[in-house]
Design a protein around this motif. Structure first.
Motif, PDB file in Angstrom:
ATOM      1  N   SER A 686      -2.398  -4.619 -10.779  1.00 13.23           N
ATOM      2  CA  SER A 686      -1.374  -4.407  -9.753  1.00 13.23           C
ATOM      3  C   SER A 686      -0.539  -3.171 -10.066  1.00 13.23           C
ATOM      4  CB  SER A 686      -0.476  -5.648  -9.644  1.00 13.23           C
ATOM      5  OG  SER A 686      -1.234  -6.790  -9.323  1.00 13.23           O
ATOM      6  N   GLU A 689      -2.430   0.112  -9.195  1.00  9.57           N
ATOM      7  CA  GLU A 689      -2.458   0.352  -7.747  1.00  9.57           C
ATOM      8  C   GLU A 689      -1.089   0.785  -7.242  1.00  9.57           C
ATOM      9  OE1 GLU A 689      -5.051   0.408  -5.718  1.00  9.57           O
ATOM     10  OE2 GLU A 689      -6.317   0.089  -7.495  1.00  9.57           O
ATOM     11  N   TRP A 690      -0.046   0.160  -7.741  1.00  9.86           N
ATOM     12  CA  TRP A 690       1.328   0.501  -7.322  1.00  9.86           C
ATOM     13  C   TRP A 690       1.691   1.914  -7.735  1.00  9.86           C
ATOM     14  CZ3 TRP A 690       6.023   1.363  -9.992  1.00  9.86           C
ATOM     15  CH2 TRP A 690       7.177   1.308  -9.200  1.00  9.86           C
ATOM     16  N   LYS A 692      -0.376   4.404  -8.076  1.00 11.26           N
ATOM     17  CA  LYS A 692      -1.073   5.352  -7.197  1.00 11.26           C
ATOM     18  C   LYS A 692      -0.302   5.542  -5.897  1.00 11.26           C
ATOM     19  CE  LYS A 692      -5.725   4.292  -8.911  1.00 11.26           C
ATOM     20  NZ  LYS A 692      -7.059   3.702  -8.570  1.00 11.26           N
ATOM     21  N   TYR A 727      -8.469  -0.810 -16.260  1.00 14.18           N
ATOM     22  CA  TYR A 727      -7.697  -0.250 -15.154  1.00 14.18           C
ATOM     23  C   TYR A 727      -7.091   1.107 -15.477  1.00 14.18           C
ATOM     24  CZ  TYR A 727      -8.224  -5.066 -13.687  1.00 14.18           C
ATOM     25  OH  TYR A 727      -8.753  -6.280 -13.353  1.00 14.18           O
ATOM     26  N   ASP A 855       4.908  -4.941  -3.434  1.00 19.59           N
ATOM     27  CA  ASP A 855       5.152  -4.019  -2.333  1.00 19.59           C
ATOM     28  C   ASP A 855       6.583  -4.092  -1.824  1.00 19.59           C
ATOM     29  OD1 ASP A 855       2.535  -3.229  -2.512  1.00 19.59           O
ATOM     30  OD2 ASP A 855       1.830  -4.621  -0.955  1.00 19.59           O
TER      31      ASP A 855
END
Length: 860
Positions: A686, A689-690, A692, A727, A855
């Motif tokens: 997570s 991805e955050w 990025k 990751y 998010d």
């Protein structure tokens, strides 16, 4: 050609020339090989000497440390005694021991016998020179350092290698007990005493060694000159006496006849009859020496074998006697003598039947005579007998007699043996009692307790108004007492607990040691239910009084659970189970150590069992999810610096299940291991991805909690490494939180896992700091990057001076250790400002954000 030339010389001339040649070669070898290596040999030997001398002092530290662990001395007393002992060891003006700590970047001098002004101080960084070097061993190559403080180099080599050598420049002690201003080359040996974090050092100035080397060289030259003169004199003497070679051979032969096998003819290089005679003589002497050496080795082996047999004989626990075939006592071991408290002179030479072992009883004498007679006939005889020990009374002996025969079958020895089996016979007499009682405390055991409870249940059914009750008592944190004081002290405490409980109950009641530090009390025919509570409170009060020797009193606390309604049961195991369940809840409840069983407790246990059964399925089917709570830095306008990953469970039928309901079950059942691995993997995924999606927040870290169960497993390091590599998350952005209580209960295996995790590059955080007594040495050694102050200290921080003082102390300590302080549980603006005034600028809590989806992070 040389042989033809030398054949014209006289034998005396040949010997003289040969002697001079040997002397010349010896001189050349000495000057070319040995002399240049004197300095290296002396320096190497001095290094070895420094290490051996330091090891002697380290052994003294270990002795004091052992006394600290045994509780004989406090750590402060032990360190004080060790320092005073070492301060008195000054071998010379320039040779002494000093002690310092492992402080970074520069250590503190703890003890310096020559200049006490150094003690308690950190020497300045100006004490460096370009000649500083380190050696990991006395024979290894030096590692050159530049502009490095020598004390810093000493700390480095001790932390990396445990010990080593450091070469540097240092002032010499002056005659007025001060130091000279000039610096002199010096080499010191330093070694780390890890239990105290001390570094022991001792050294020697190089010019002192050079003076020794110079004296050694002068002595070598003097010895060489003297040896040369002696050799020349011997050569002349041999040459002058060579005219009588046969007399030398005769003299040598006489020496061999007298036992001196090291002689030789002394004649070499001759090809005449004299040479042949000397050669044959020398061969004979060589063979004689070889045979003598073989004889000496065989004799030593025989003596060593006899010594071992004697040691086995003398130190055997069994009583052993050696008798002649007629029964006269030739020898006996110490165990046999100790049995009657006699000396060998009192019994040797007597007939075995006349010794104190047998002279106290005529039936015993008859039994002995029959056994000796049977043994002389080749039989092995075994029987049981007794004798009166002067101090311990009657002893039971398992007695046997066997014979030793030579090759012809004649009896050479009779060997009686005796084994003390008094304890075995005593044990047999106690077995019936032990079958129903605990051997340590003398209380009833489970078997007897179960029988008594069964009887109480029958009475309760026949007389419903009769009040019976069962109390289940557990000593809190008894394992820590056992681990710190030892099992002997633990057993003593259990015995004292049993004695105090018995003093509070009646003769009709039953007190049983159920297991380990658990006791069950069956209270019989009480006047009312309140009496149960009163007795329980009295027992808690009595056990709260410190126990043990006056100089080492120990305070304990106990948790008690009660089952009152015995009439509702038919099975004694249900009674004990319910009382135990009530005790468990009493122990888990804050500030409560007594609880009465109710059906609701059992329902809670069953609920926990349901959660346990469904949790493995929930992990497989993805019912768990993560929320993230921001961590902000007030120094940068509440800028987001990190997030803590928090696990939640969305059950398909029961809805949201909070961590307080499933985390304890996961800990107990070890499901926390797969759940923790999922949390770590999901948090890393997570976070990547955050990052990025938010490139301006690439330095924000993610915190993940680790449980003690995870640290106990050897695969936690590989699990963490796999998640980082899978990751591509930088290790420094992963903060692993370990609770303070887990650190306190950690063992060596868990500590190894923590160190290996740190080596991955991840940051380590101490979570819930302030809830217990931390091991500060672990905080120093492991260099935790974050210290999270527990939310219990944040409550009323604006009004409680004590809380502010503790938080200020933690902040100061963390700053000294280079750690960052994070406060969690901040809920109000007043709390935030009060914490900021104490230096706690990195904060986390509902005041800034509740745990939300990644998010939804909105903190700046």
């Amino acid at each position: 050609m040389l042989k033809r030339l030398s054949s014209g010389f006289k034998i005396s001339t040949k010997i003289f020339i040969t002697s001079l040649a040997v002397i010349a070669f010896f001189l050349a070898g000495f000057l070319l090989v040995f002399l240049p290596s004197i300095e290296e040999l002396v320096i190497s030997e001095r290094r070895h000497f420094l290490k051996e001398r330091s090891e002697t002092v380290l052994n003294l530290f270990r002795q004091y440390d052992a006394e600290v662990k045994a509780g004989v001395l406090t750590l402060e007393d032990a360190q004080g005694r060790a320092t005073r002992r070492i301060k008195g060891i000054i071998l010379s003006k320039n040779e002494y021991f000093w002690i310092m700590d492992t402080g970074r970047p520069l250590p503190k001098i703890l003890m310096h016998p020559v200049n006490p002004n150094f003690e308690g101080n950190v020497l300045g960084a100006s004490l460096y020179n370009t000649a500083t070097a380190m050696r990991y061993g006395h024979a290894t190559a030096p590692i050159q350092l530049h502009h490095i403080n020598p004390l810093q180099a000493m700390v480095t080599i001790c932390l990396e290698n445990g010990s080593g050598y450091v070469t540097y420049a240092w002032p010499k002690p002056a005659s007025n007990d001060g130091y000279t201003e000039a610096f002199y080359p010096k080499e010191s040996y330093v070694a780390l005493f890890e239990p105290w974090g001390w570094i022991l050092g001792t050294g020697e100035y190089n010019d002192d060694l050079i003076e020794i080397i110079s004296r050694l060289r002068m002595a070598s030259f003097a010895y060489l000159g003297l040896a040369t003169l002696v050799a020349i004199a011997l050569a002349i003497a041999m040459a002058s006496s060579i005219t009588r070679p046969l007399r030398k051979v005769i003299a040598a032969s006489r020496s061999i006849a007298e036992g001196d096998l090291e002689v030789s003819s002394g004649i070499t290089g001759a090809s005449d009859e004299l040479g042949q005679l000397s050669h044959s003589f020398d061969n004979m002497a060589l063979k004689l020496r070889q045979r003598e050496e073989e004889r000496v080795l065989a004799d030593r082996a025989r003596q060593e074998s006899e010594r071992k047999m004697r040691a086995v004989f003398e130190n055997a626990f069994q009583m052993i006697w050696l008798l002649t075939p007629e029964g006269e006592l030739m020898e006996c071991n110490q165990s046999a003598l100790d049995a009657i408290g006699a000396q060998k002179t009192d019994v040797l030479g007597k007939h075995f039947s006349e010794t104190p072992w047998w002279s106290d009883s005529r039936p015993k004498l008859s039994q002995l005579h029959a056994a000796l007679k049977a043994a002389r006939g080749g039989d092995f005889v075994r029987f049981e007998t007794t004798f009166m020990h002067p101090h311990t009374g009657d002893r039971h002996i398992d007695f046997s007699v066997k014979s030793v025969q030579d090759d012809s079958g004649r009896i050479k020895l009779l060997i009686p043996e005796g084994r003390d089996i008094t304890e075995i016979r005593t044990m047999e007499g106690q077995l019936q009692h032990m079958g129903l009682h605990d051997p340590l405390t003398g209380l009833a055991n489970r078997t007897l307790l179960r029988d008594r409870i069964q009887h109480a249940l029958q009475v309760a059914k026949q007389k419903p108004d009769t009040v019976h009750a069962a109390l289940y008592l557990d000593i809190n944190r008894f394992k820590i007492i056992n681990d710190s004081l030892g099992h002997v002290a633990g057993d003593t405490i259990l015995q004292e607990v049993a004695r105090r409980i018995l003093a509070r109950v009646r003769g009709m009641d039953t007190v049983a040691r159920y297991s380990g530090d658990d006791f069950v009390i069956l209270l019989w025919d009480l006047p009312s239910w309140r009496e149960v509570i009163r007795i329980a409170r009295l027992i808690q009060h009595d056990l709260g009084i410190p126990l043990g020797p006056p100089d080492n009193l120990i305070s304990i606390e106990v948790s008690i659970g009660a089952e009152l309604f015995l009439g509702h049961h038919t099975n004694p195991d249900d009674v004990v189970r319910n009382a135990h369940l009530a005790m468990s809840y009493a122990k888990a409840a804050a500030r409560s150590y007594f609880k009465v069983y109710t059906p609701r407790l059992l329902n809670q246990v069953r609920t926990s069992l349901i959660i346990e059964n469904e949790m493995a399925r929930a992990i497989r089917e993805g019912e768990f999810f993560l929320l993230f709570q921001p961590i902000v830095d007030l120094r940068r306008g509440r800028r987001l610096v990190g997030m803590e990953a928090l696990c939640r469970w969305r059950h398909p039928k029961r809805g949201l299940i909070l961590p307080s309901d499933f985390i304890p079950v996961a800990e107990e059942t070890k499901l926390i291991v797969p759940l923790g691995a999922w949390v770590l993997d999901t948090a890393c995924a997570s976070m990547v991805e955050w990052r990025k999606a938010s490139p301006d927040r690439e330095n924000v870290f993610i915190s993940v909690n680790l449980s003690a169960r995870q640290l106990e497993r050897s695969d936690i390091v590989q699990t963490t490494r796999d998640a980082l590599e899978r990751y591509g998350l930088p290790p420094e952005l992963l903060h692993l939180e370990i609770t303070e209580s887990s650190l306190m209960e950690s063992n060596s295996a868990m500590m190894e896992q923590i160190i290996r995790l740190k080596m991955l590059g991840v940051h380590l955080s101490v979570d819930d700091f302030g809830t217990g007594y931390s091991n500060l040495s672990l905080l120093i050694r492991l260099h935790f990057s974050d210290i999270k102050i527990d939310r219990s200290l944040i409550w009323q921080v604006e009004s409680l001076r004590e809380n502010r003082a503790v938080i200020k102390a933690i902040t100061t300590m963390a700053g000294s250790l280079g750690a960052t302080v994070i406060v969690e549980g901040v809920e109000t603006d007043t709390q935030s400002n009060a914490l900021k005034s104490l230096g706690c600028n990195i904060q986390q809590g509902y005041y800034y954000s509740r745990p939300v989806a990644l998010d939804d992070i909105s903190v700046g």
